[in-house]
Every structure is written in structure tokens, then in C-alpha cells.
Motif scaffolding. Sequence first.
Motif, PDB file in Angstrom:
ATOM      1  N   ALA A  50      64.756 -38.358 -16.329  1.00 18.94           N
ATOM      2  CA  ALA A  50      64.881 -39.788 -16.067  1.00 18.94           C
ATOM      3  C   ALA A  50      63.637 -40.515 -16.549  1.00 18.94           C
ATOM      4  O   ALA A  50      62.519 -40.035 -16.356  1.00 18.94           O
ATOM      5  N   THR A  51      63.843 -41.664 -17.187  1.00 18.59           N
ATOM      6  CA  THR A  51      62.713 -42.461 -17.677  1.00 18.59           C
ATOM      7  C   THR A  51      62.362 -43.598 -16.728  1.00 18.59           C
ATOM      8  O   THR A  51      61.313 -44.217 -16.873  1.00 18.59           O
ATOM      9  N   GLY A  52      63.259 -43.899 -15.800  1.00 15.85           N
ATOM     10  CA  GLY A  52      63.064 -45.049 -14.922  1.00 15.85           C
ATOM     11  C   GLY A  52      63.586 -46.335 -15.538  1.00 15.85           C
ATOM     12  O   GLY A  52      63.549 -47.389 -14.918  1.00 15.85           O
ATOM     13  N   GLU A  53      64.080 -46.253 -16.777  1.00 16.84           N
ATOM     14  CA  GLU A  53      64.628 -47.413 -17.477  1.00 16.84           C
ATOM     15  C   GLU A  53      66.137 -47.437 -17.306  1.00 16.84           C
ATOM     16  O   GLU A  53      66.758 -46.429 -16.997  1.00 16.84           O
ATOM     17  N   GLN A  54      66.715 -48.608 -17.551  1.00 17.00           N
ATOM     18  CA  GLN A  54      68.159 -48.755 -17.571  1.00 17.00           C
ATOM     19  C   GLN A  54      68.573 -48.910 -19.024  1.00 17.00           C
ATOM     20  O   GLN A  54      67.986 -49.692 -19.772  1.00 17.00           O
ATOM     21  N   GLY A  55      69.579 -48.145 -19.444  1.00 13.82           N
ATOM     22  CA  GLY A  55      70.047 -48.215 -20.826  1.00 13.82           C
ATOM     23  C   GLY A  55      70.918 -49.429 -21.081  1.00 13.82           C
ATOM     24  O   GLY A  55      71.313 -50.140 -20.155  1.00 13.82           O
ATOM     25  N   ALA A  56      71.255 -49.645 -22.338  1.00 10.07           N
ATOM     26  CA  ALA A  56      72.109 -50.773 -22.739  1.00 10.07           C
ATOM     27  C   ALA A  56      73.490 -50.683 -22.083  1.00 10.07           C
ATOM     28  O   ALA A  56      74.146 -51.697 -21.869  1.00 10.07           O
ATOM     29  N   ALA A 115      69.697 -40.467 -23.692  1.00 11.81           N
ATOM     30  CA  ALA A 115      71.048 -40.678 -23.174  1.00 11.81           C
ATOM     31  C   ALA A 115      71.057 -41.641 -22.005  1.00 11.81           C
ATOM     32  O   ALA A 115      70.119 -41.684 -21.211  1.00 11.81           O
ATOM     33  N   ASP A 116      72.147 -42.394 -21.907  1.00 10.02           N
ATOM     34  CA  ASP A 116      72.463 -43.169 -20.716  1.00 10.02           C
ATOM     35  C   ASP A 116      73.503 -42.337 -19.977  1.00 10.02           C
ATOM     36  O   ASP A 116      74.557 -42.009 -20.547  1.00 10.02           O
ATOM     37  N   ILE A 117      73.196 -41.982 -18.731  1.00  7.30           N
ATOM     38  CA  ILE A 117      74.060 -41.083 -17.969  1.00  7.30           C
ATOM     39  C   ILE A 117      74.447 -41.737 -16.648  1.00  7.30           C
ATOM     40  O   ILE A 117      73.591 -42.273 -15.940  1.00  7.30           O
ATOM     41  N   ASP A 118      75.737 -41.673 -16.324  1.00  4.80           N
ATOM     42  CA  ASP A 118      76.220 -42.106 -15.017  1.00  4.80           C
ATOM     43  C   ASP A 118      76.007 -40.925 -14.072  1.00  4.80           C
ATOM     44  O   ASP A 118      76.727 -39.931 -14.149  1.00  4.80           O
ATOM     45  N   PRO A 119      74.994 -40.994 -13.205  1.00  4.14           N
ATOM     46  CA  PRO A 119      74.691 -39.851 -12.346  1.00  4.14           C
ATOM     47  C   PRO A 119      75.778 -39.559 -11.312  1.00  4.14           C
ATOM     48  O   PRO A 119      75.915 -38.430 -10.864  1.00  4.14           O
ATOM     49  N   GLU A 120      76.571 -40.571 -10.975  1.00  6.97           N
ATOM     50  CA  GLU A 120      77.621 -40.381  -9.981  1.00  6.97           C
ATOM     51  C   GLU A 120      78.756 -39.524 -10.521  1.00  6.97           C
ATOM     52  O   GLU A 120      79.252 -38.630  -9.855  1.00  6.97           O
ATOM     53  N   THR A 121      79.171 -39.800 -11.766  1.00  2.00           N
ATOM     54  CA  THR A 121      80.278 -39.051 -12.365  1.00  2.00           C
ATOM     55  C   THR A 121      79.797 -37.954 -13.314  1.00  2.00           C
ATOM     56  O   THR A 121      80.606 -37.201 -13.837  1.00  2.00           O
ATOM     57  N   ARG A 122      78.473 -37.900 -13.559  1.00  2.00           N
ATOM     58  CA  ARG A 122      77.874 -36.922 -14.476  1.00  2.00           C
ATOM     59  C   ARG A 122      78.465 -37.073 -15.882  1.00  2.00           C
ATOM     60  O   ARG A 122      78.775 -36.106 -16.557  1.00  2.00           O
ATOM     61  N   VAL A 152      78.050 -38.687 -19.774  1.00  2.00           N
ATOM     62  CA  VAL A 152      77.150 -39.224 -20.792  1.00  2.00           C
ATOM     63  C   VAL A 152      77.826 -40.469 -21.357  1.00  2.00           C
ATOM     64  O   VAL A 152      78.866 -40.379 -22.004  1.00  2.00           O
ATOM     65  N   GLU A 153      77.231 -41.626 -21.106  1.00  2.00           N
ATOM     66  CA  GLU A 153      77.819 -42.904 -21.532  1.00  2.00           C
ATOM     67  C   GLU A 153      77.349 -43.322 -22.920  1.00  2.00           C
ATOM     68  O   GLU A 153      78.044 -44.050 -23.614  1.00  2.00           O
ATOM     69  N   ALA A 154      76.155 -42.914 -23.303  1.00  2.00           N
ATOM     70  CA  ALA A 154      75.598 -43.215 -24.626  1.00  2.00           C
ATOM     71  C   ALA A 154      74.618 -42.105 -24.969  1.00  2.00           C
ATOM     72  O   ALA A 154      73.954 -41.566 -24.084  1.00  2.00           O
ATOM     73  N   LEU A 155      74.532 -41.761 -26.261  1.00  2.00           N
ATOM     74  CA  LEU A 155      73.654 -40.659 -26.663  1.00  2.00           C
ATOM     75  C   LEU A 155      73.161 -40.836 -28.094  1.00  2.00           C
ATOM     76  O   LEU A 155      73.939 -41.162 -28.985  1.00  2.00           O
ATOM     77  N   LEU A 156      71.890 -40.593 -28.267  1.00  2.00           N
ATOM     78  CA  LEU A 156      71.284 -40.450 -29.595  1.00  2.00           C
ATOM     79  C   LEU A 156      70.665 -39.060 -29.660  1.00  2.00           C
ATOM     80  O   LEU A 156      70.002 -38.624 -28.718  1.00  2.00           O
ATOM     81  N   VAL A 157      70.909 -38.374 -30.764  1.00  2.00           N
ATOM     82  CA  VAL A 157      70.305 -37.057 -31.005  1.00  2.00           C
ATOM     83  C   VAL A 157      69.424 -37.207 -32.231  1.00  2.00           C
ATOM     84  O   VAL A 157      69.905 -37.543 -33.312  1.00  2.00           O
ATOM     85  N   ASP A 158      68.143 -36.997 -32.053  1.00  2.00           N
ATOM     86  CA  ASP A 158      67.162 -37.207 -33.122  1.00  2.00           C
ATOM     87  C   ASP A 158      67.312 -38.598 -33.735  1.00  2.00           C
ATOM     88  O   ASP A 158      67.225 -38.787 -34.946  1.00  2.00           O
ATOM     89  N   GLY A 159      67.597 -39.581 -32.877  1.00  2.00           N
ATOM     90  CA  GLY A 159      67.693 -40.974 -33.310  1.00  2.00           C
ATOM     91  C   GLY A 159      69.021 -41.383 -33.914  1.00  2.00           C
ATOM     92  O   GLY A 159      69.180 -42.529 -34.327  1.00  2.00           O
TER      93      GLY A 159
END
Length: 96
Positions: free
Chosen positions: A37-43, A56-63, A65-72
Motif C-alpha cells: 500500500a502506498t497510502g494514495e488513492q488511484g484514479a 495497481a489500484d486494488i479493491d481490498p474488500e473484493t480482492r 485488481v481494478e487497474a494495473l501497470l506492469v513496468d509502466g
Amino acid sequence: MTSEPQTFQILVVPEHIVNLRGASPADRALRSAVVEATGEQGASGYPRYRGEGMEADIDPETRTVEALLVDGAELDYGLIAMIAPEEERGRGGHRK
């Protein structure tokens, strides 16, 4: 103190193995990373996690992955990202 998980293991797997009977996604992962966790909120509005070349932006409640970048970069077609089940954390997955 937050109740959200501070780390997740993300698995990048071919889309066609998601419903494979008896197979472990961790054993079939093309790449995996433990993100913190970065403490930030994703887009997307969900908490942002980073680590090992993934962001990644992750919904921790449902586990989920809502958004993901791999190596940018976004994932290629035919690949999906998923959170490793707790019992599989640390298994499998190849790193680039």
C-alpha cells in the motif's frame, strides 16, 4: 489505523486458465509481484499498491485488481491480473 491489507500478491496469468479445473493460478502465473500500500488513492478510486515493477489500484474488500501497470505499461490482450489466494501466497510465478 486502516483495516485495508497492506500487501497483496498480484498474479499475471493467461486469460484462458482462469477456469482451469484443479490448477493453481500461482503455478500458471507468467509474472507475480508482492505490492505494498502506498497510502494514495488511484484514479479508479481504490487504494494504490506498488512493488516489483507493478502499480495497481486494488479493491481490498473484493480482492479485485481494478487497474494495473506492469513496468509502466498496460497488460497485453489475453492476460489478466488477479490476487493470489492467501494459501498460495509466495508460490509460483515467474519474474521478468
